[in-house]
Scaffold this motif. Structure first.
Motif, PDB file in Angstrom:
ATOM      1  N   ALA A   1     -20.666 -23.344 -90.143  1.00 40.12           N
ATOM      2  CA  ALA A   1     -19.638 -22.589 -89.166  1.00 40.12           C
ATOM      3  C   ALA A   1     -20.119 -22.128 -87.628  1.00 40.12           C
ATOM      4  N   ILE A   2     -20.600 -21.032 -88.194  1.00 39.57           N
ATOM      5  CA  ILE A   2     -21.988 -19.372 -87.473  1.00 39.57           C
ATOM      6  C   ILE A   2     -22.652 -20.499 -85.660  1.00 39.57           C
ATOM      7  N   PHE A   3     -23.493 -21.702 -86.694  1.00 35.35           N
ATOM      8  CA  PHE A   3     -24.408 -22.233 -85.455  1.00 35.35           C
ATOM      9  C   PHE A   3     -23.792 -23.457 -85.213  1.00 35.35           C
ATOM     10  N   THR A   4     -22.808 -24.024 -85.489  1.00 37.16           N
ATOM     11  CA  THR A   4     -21.707 -24.403 -84.766  1.00 37.16           C
ATOM     12  C   THR A   4     -21.419 -23.968 -83.564  1.00 37.16           C
ATOM     13  N   ALA A   5     -20.067 -23.036 -84.204  1.00 43.70           N
ATOM     14  CA  ALA A   5     -19.591 -21.944 -82.761  1.00 43.70           C
ATOM     15  C   ALA A   5     -20.654 -21.737 -81.760  1.00 43.70           C
ATOM     16  N   LEU A   6     -21.860 -20.858 -81.994  1.00 39.71           N
ATOM     17  CA  LEU A   6     -22.944 -20.390 -81.316  1.00 39.71           C
ATOM     18  C   LEU A   6     -23.448 -21.803 -80.739  1.00 39.71           C
ATOM     19  N   PHE A   7     -23.159 -23.184 -80.747  1.00 37.04           N
ATOM     20  CA  PHE A   7     -23.368 -24.192 -80.147  1.00 37.04           C
ATOM     21  C   PHE A   7     -22.685 -24.914 -79.201  1.00 37.04           C
ATOM     22  N   ILE A   8     -21.575 -24.689 -79.512  1.00 42.75           N
ATOM     23  CA  ILE A   8     -20.405 -24.814 -78.467  1.00 42.75           C
ATOM     24  C   ILE A   8     -20.270 -23.710 -77.545  1.00 42.75           C
ATOM     25  N   TYR A   9     -20.680 -22.343 -78.093  1.00 46.20           N
ATOM     26  CA  TYR A   9     -20.498 -21.428 -77.228  1.00 46.20           C
ATOM     27  C   TYR A   9     -21.828 -21.615 -75.796  1.00 46.20           C
ATOM     28  N   PHE A  10     -22.830 -21.978 -76.617  1.00 43.13           N
ATOM     29  CA  PHE A  10     -24.172 -22.200 -75.772  1.00 43.13           C
ATOM     30  C   PHE A  10     -23.892 -23.689 -74.519  1.00 43.13           C
ATOM     31  N   LEU A  11     -23.074 -24.688 -75.355  1.00 41.24           N
ATOM     32  CA  LEU A  11     -22.263 -25.949 -74.417  1.00 41.24           C
ATOM     33  C   LEU A  11     -21.760 -25.309 -72.780  1.00 41.24           C
ATOM     34  N   ILE A  12     -20.588 -24.449 -73.346  1.00 47.35           N
ATOM     35  CA  ILE A  12     -19.836 -24.247 -72.614  1.00 47.35           C
ATOM     36  C   ILE A  12     -20.327 -23.175 -71.523  1.00 47.35           C
ATOM     37  N   ARG A  13     -21.383 -21.981 -71.796  1.00 50.84           N
ATOM     38  CA  ARG A  13     -22.345 -21.916 -71.121  1.00 50.84           C
ATOM     39  C   ARG A  13     -22.898 -22.410 -70.447  1.00 50.84           C
ATOM     40  N   LEU A  14     -23.029 -23.399 -70.638  1.00 49.78           N
ATOM     41  CA  LEU A  14     -23.979 -24.700 -69.681  1.00 49.78           C
ATOM     42  C   LEU A  14     -23.510 -24.868 -68.883  1.00 49.78           C
ATOM     43  N   ALA A  15     -22.362 -25.289 -68.943  1.00 50.55           N
ATOM     44  CA  ALA A  15     -21.430 -25.957 -68.131  1.00 50.55           C
ATOM     45  C   ALA A  15     -21.232 -25.065 -67.154  1.00 50.55           C
ATOM     46  N   TYR A  16     -20.650 -23.966 -67.080  1.00 51.92           N
ATOM     47  CA  TYR A  16     -20.517 -22.510 -66.140  1.00 51.92           C
ATOM     48  C   TYR A  16     -21.697 -22.748 -65.417  1.00 51.92           C
ATOM     49  N   ALA A  17     -22.828 -22.700 -66.408  1.00 50.50           N
ATOM     50  CA  ALA A  17     -24.619 -22.198 -64.936  1.00 50.50           C
ATOM     51  C   ALA A  17     -23.859 -24.023 -63.925  1.00 50.50           C
ATOM     52  N   LEU A  18     -23.800 -24.942 -64.805  1.00 47.26           N
ATOM     53  CA  LEU A  18     -23.883 -25.446 -63.169  1.00 47.26           C
ATOM     54  C   LEU A  18     -22.711 -25.866 -62.319  1.00 47.26           C
ATOM     55  N   ILE A  19     -22.094 -25.810 -63.203  1.00 44.92           N
ATOM     56  CA  ILE A  19     -20.983 -25.902 -61.696  1.00 44.92           C
ATOM     57  C   ILE A  19     -21.040 -24.041 -61.026  1.00 44.92           C
ATOM     58  N   THR A  20     -21.664 -23.058 -61.574  1.00 44.30           N
ATOM     59  CA  THR A  20     -21.836 -22.470 -60.409  1.00 44.30           C
ATOM     60  C   THR A  20     -22.783 -21.847 -60.453  1.00 44.30           C
ATOM     61  N   LYS A  21     -24.050 -23.033 -60.196  1.00 47.74           N
ATOM     62  CA  LYS A  21     -26.120 -22.647 -59.890  1.00 47.74           C
ATOM     63  C   LYS A  21     -26.189 -21.086 -60.399  1.00 47.74           C
ATOM     64  N   VAL A  22     -25.781 -20.384 -61.376  1.00 49.41           N
ATOM     65  CA  VAL A  22     -26.481 -19.296 -61.574  1.00 49.41           C
ATOM     66  C   VAL A  22     -27.233 -19.523 -62.632  1.00 49.41           C
ATOM     67  N   GLY A  23     -29.057 -19.341 -61.942  1.00 48.39           N
ATOM     68  CA  GLY A  23     -30.167 -19.720 -62.829  1.00 48.39           C
ATOM     69  C   GLY A  23     -30.324 -18.567 -63.727  1.00 48.39           C
ATOM     70  N   THR A  24     -29.847 -17.796 -64.183  1.00 46.71           N
ATOM     71  CA  THR A  24     -29.903 -16.739 -65.282  1.00 46.71           C
ATOM     72  C   THR A  24     -29.233 -17.196 -66.428  1.00 46.71           C
ATOM     73  N   THR A  25     -27.930 -17.543 -66.366  1.00 45.57           N
ATOM     74  CA  THR A  25     -26.916 -18.194 -67.359  1.00 45.57           C
ATOM     75  C   THR A  25     -27.220 -19.684 -67.032  1.00 45.57           C
ATOM     76  N   LEU A  26     -28.016 -20.448 -66.701  1.00 40.98           N
ATOM     77  CA  LEU A  26     -28.885 -21.693 -66.737  1.00 40.98           C
ATOM     78  C   LEU A  26     -29.683 -21.581 -67.698  1.00 40.98           C
ATOM     79  N   LYS A  27     -30.507 -20.635 -67.720  1.00 37.50           N
ATOM     80  CA  LYS A  27     -31.477 -20.316 -68.681  1.00 37.50           C
ATOM     81  C   LYS A  27     -31.901 -19.874 -69.453  1.00 37.50           C
ATOM     82  N   SER A  28     -30.591 -19.134 -69.489  1.00 35.42           N
ATOM     83  CA  SER A  28     -29.752 -18.587 -70.813  1.00 35.42           C
ATOM     84  C   SER A  28     -29.508 -19.820 -71.989  1.00 35.42           C
ATOM     85  N   ALA A  29     -28.636 -19.880 -71.586  1.00 34.52           N
ATOM     86  CA  ALA A  29     -27.602 -21.376 -72.039  1.00 34.52           C
ATOM     87  C   ALA A  29     -28.601 -22.586 -72.567  1.00 34.52           C
TER      88      ALA A  29
END
Length: 108
Positions: free
Chosen positions: A66-94
């Motif tokens: 459950a922890i790994f699933t929650a982290l994976f979903i968190y990084f998916l949301i963060r990746l979507a945010y990075a793709l929308i805002t085009k923030v490089g560091t967020t995209l890299k970390s996600a």
């Protein structure tokens, strides 16, 4: 992210000592006995420890995925945010999060 991790470490550093405190039987000390109960044999203690581990294994077997699933979903949301805002560091970390979470889970 680092602030959140530090906050969690601070919170757990206060909770951990309370959960590991030993129960002292003051009545046994007043009667001249030791505060440790030594009536059970080493085999009984080993069996009790094995039973405790078996009981907790079921809990951890459900919590860890459950922890790994929650982290994976968190990084998916963060990746979507990075793709929308085009923030490089967020995209890299996600991206690194989405790569490492399944690797850690499968290598575990």
């Amino acid at each position: 992210m680092r602030k959140k991790i530090m906050l969690l470490l601070i919170v757990f550093s206060f909770i951990s000592p309370f959960s590991s405190m030993a129960m002292v039987d003051l009545d046994r000390i007043e009667m001249g006995k030791t505060m440790f109960q030594g009536e059970e044999s080493l085999g009984d203690a080993a069996n009790n420890l094995a039973m405790t581990i078996d009981e907790n294994t079921y809990i951890w077997a459900n919590i860890i995925p459950a922890i790994f699933t929650a982290l994976f979903i968190y990084f998916l949301i963060r990746l979507a945010y990075a793709l929308i805002t085009k923030v490089g560091t967020t995209l890299k970390s996600a991206t690194w999060g989405l790569i490492t979470i399944p690797l850690i889970f499968f290598l575990e």
